[in-house]
Write a protein that holds these residues in place. Structure first.
Motif, short mmCIF file in Angstrom:
data_model
loop_
_atom_site.label_atom_id
_atom_site.label_comp_id
_atom_site.label_asym_id
_atom_site.label_seq_id
_atom_site.Cartn_x
_atom_site.Cartn_y
_atom_site.Cartn_z
N ALA A 170 0.09 2.65 -2.77
CA ALA A 170 -0.56 1.49 -2.16
C ALA A 170 -1.01 1.79 -0.73
O ALA A 170 -2.11 1.41 -0.31
CB ALA A 170 0.38 0.29 -2.18
N GLY A 173 -4.20 3.51 -0.62
CA GLY A 173 -5.34 2.79 -1.15
C GLY A 173 -5.65 3.05 -2.60
O GLY A 173 -6.72 2.66 -3.10
N ILE A 175 -3.81 1.94 -5.24
CA ILE A 175 -3.55 0.72 -6.00
C ILE A 175 -3.54 -0.46 -5.04
O ILE A 175 -3.18 -0.32 -3.87
CB ILE A 175 -2.21 0.78 -6.78
N ASP A 176 -3.96 -1.60 -5.53
CA ASP A 176 -3.95 -2.82 -4.74
C ASP A 176 -2.69 -3.59 -5.09
O ASP A 176 -2.65 -4.30 -6.10
CB ASP A 176 -5.20 -3.64 -5.04
N ALA A 177 -1.64 -3.39 -4.30
CA ALA A 177 -0.35 -3.98 -4.65
C ALA A 177 0.43 -4.32 -3.38
O ALA A 177 0.60 -3.45 -2.51
CB ALA A 177 0.47 -3.02 -5.52
N ASP A 178 0.87 -5.58 -3.29
CA ASP A 178 1.77 -5.94 -2.19
C ASP A 178 3.21 -5.65 -2.63
O ASP A 178 3.45 -5.13 -3.74
CB ASP A 178 1.58 -7.40 -1.79
N ARG A 181 4.25 -7.10 -6.03
CA ARG A 181 3.68 -6.39 -7.17
C ARG A 181 4.37 -5.05 -7.38
O ARG A 181 4.62 -4.63 -8.52
CB ARG A 181 2.17 -6.19 -6.95
N ALA A 260 -7.74 7.83 -4.57
CA ALA A 260 -8.68 6.97 -3.84
C ALA A 260 -9.99 7.70 -3.57
O ALA A 260 -11.08 7.11 -3.65
CB ALA A 260 -8.05 6.51 -2.53
#
Length: 264
Positions: A170, A173, A175-178, A181, A260
């Motif tokens: 993450a 960049g 994966i889009d994960a907070d 997640r 990415a």
């Protein structure tokens, strides 16, 4: 006896225990395990032309000298925080004499052997046979696993490393994960990790202790039930956790940057 690499703290509270437990050799074995895991990671995530570059990163991250230095320093701090002089004397006495030294040697030999997938598969396949044919060994290994909480602690360590890996992805960049997640992704691994860990631990420990006198394992179980043994176990798992969380975050970051860049 394998000694820590140059630059490793030698005078701290845990230094002699580190040497007696042959942890420097363990770092060499863990490097081999890590390089193999890195190859699997490349196959799972990257196109073939990216494999050599990522392999160089894996080699750098699993640098034996760096791992040894980091592990020795963290272990020393953990031992200093968790034990007093009397407990350290108990630990040093155990690993400095016959049973402890035989156990360490057997542990290293078994872990080295398990680098071979064929050996690991065979060890897992033998589990039902050993459980049926050697109830004394089975009971002792079960007691050793229970008193040291080995399944839960190994699963927790593996999941923590997985969390660090996803966090690295993450941060790069890929994966889009907070954090929530990432926790979801990590917890999806909990049950398969527990099943695999339970079986692997039994296979490994039977490999270690089957050739040894049962009194050696009983002595280790006895030590593990004492405060000195409990604090040693906690220090080991805390130290390995720090080491692996750092390694897998770095692997996630490196892999994430490559993934990415492919998307750009």
């Amino acid at each position: 006896m394998t000694t820590p690499a140059p630059g490793t703290a030698q005078e701290g509270a845990g230094a002699r225990i580190y040497v007696l437990m042959d942890m420097a050799r363990m770092m060499e074995i863990l490097r081999s395990e890590g390089v193999s895991a890195g190859q699997d990671m490349a196959s799972d995530y990257l196109p073939e032309e990216e494999h050599p570059g990522f392999a160089r990163t894996v080699e750098e991250v699993f640098d034996t000298d760096q791992m040894n230095t980091a592990m020795a320093m963290t272990f020393d701090a953990e031992i200093a925080a968790r034990t007093g002089a009397e407990e350290r004397a108990v630990i040093e006495n155990f690993f400095g004499q016959g049973p402890g030294q035989r156990i360490v040697s057997a542990e290293m030999s078994a872990r080295q052997a398990l680098l071979s997938q064929d050996v690991e598969d065979a060890a897992r396949e033998r589990l039902p046979e050993i459980l049926a044919s050697d109830p004394e060994l089975s009971d002792l290994v079960g007691s050793f696993i229970a008193v040291n909480d080995l399944v839960d602690l190994n699963v927790a360590g593996a999941l923590s490393a997985s969390f660090a890996f996803y966090a690295g992805l993450a941060e790069a960049g890929a994966i889009d994960a907070d954090e929530d997640r990432i926790l979801q992704l990590t917890w999806q691994l909990a049950e398969p990790t527990r099943r695999d860990t339970t079986e692997w631990l039994a296979a490994y420990l039977f490999m270690v202790y089957e050739p040894l006198d049962r009194s050696d394992l009983q002595a280790y179980v006895d030590l593990s039930g004492q405060p000195a043994g409990q604090h040693l176990n906690a220090a080991l798992f805390a130290s390995f956790g720090t080491l692996y969380d750092d390694i897998y975050r770095r692997l996630g970051q490196s892999l994430g940057r490559r993934l990415a860049s492919e998307e750009l």
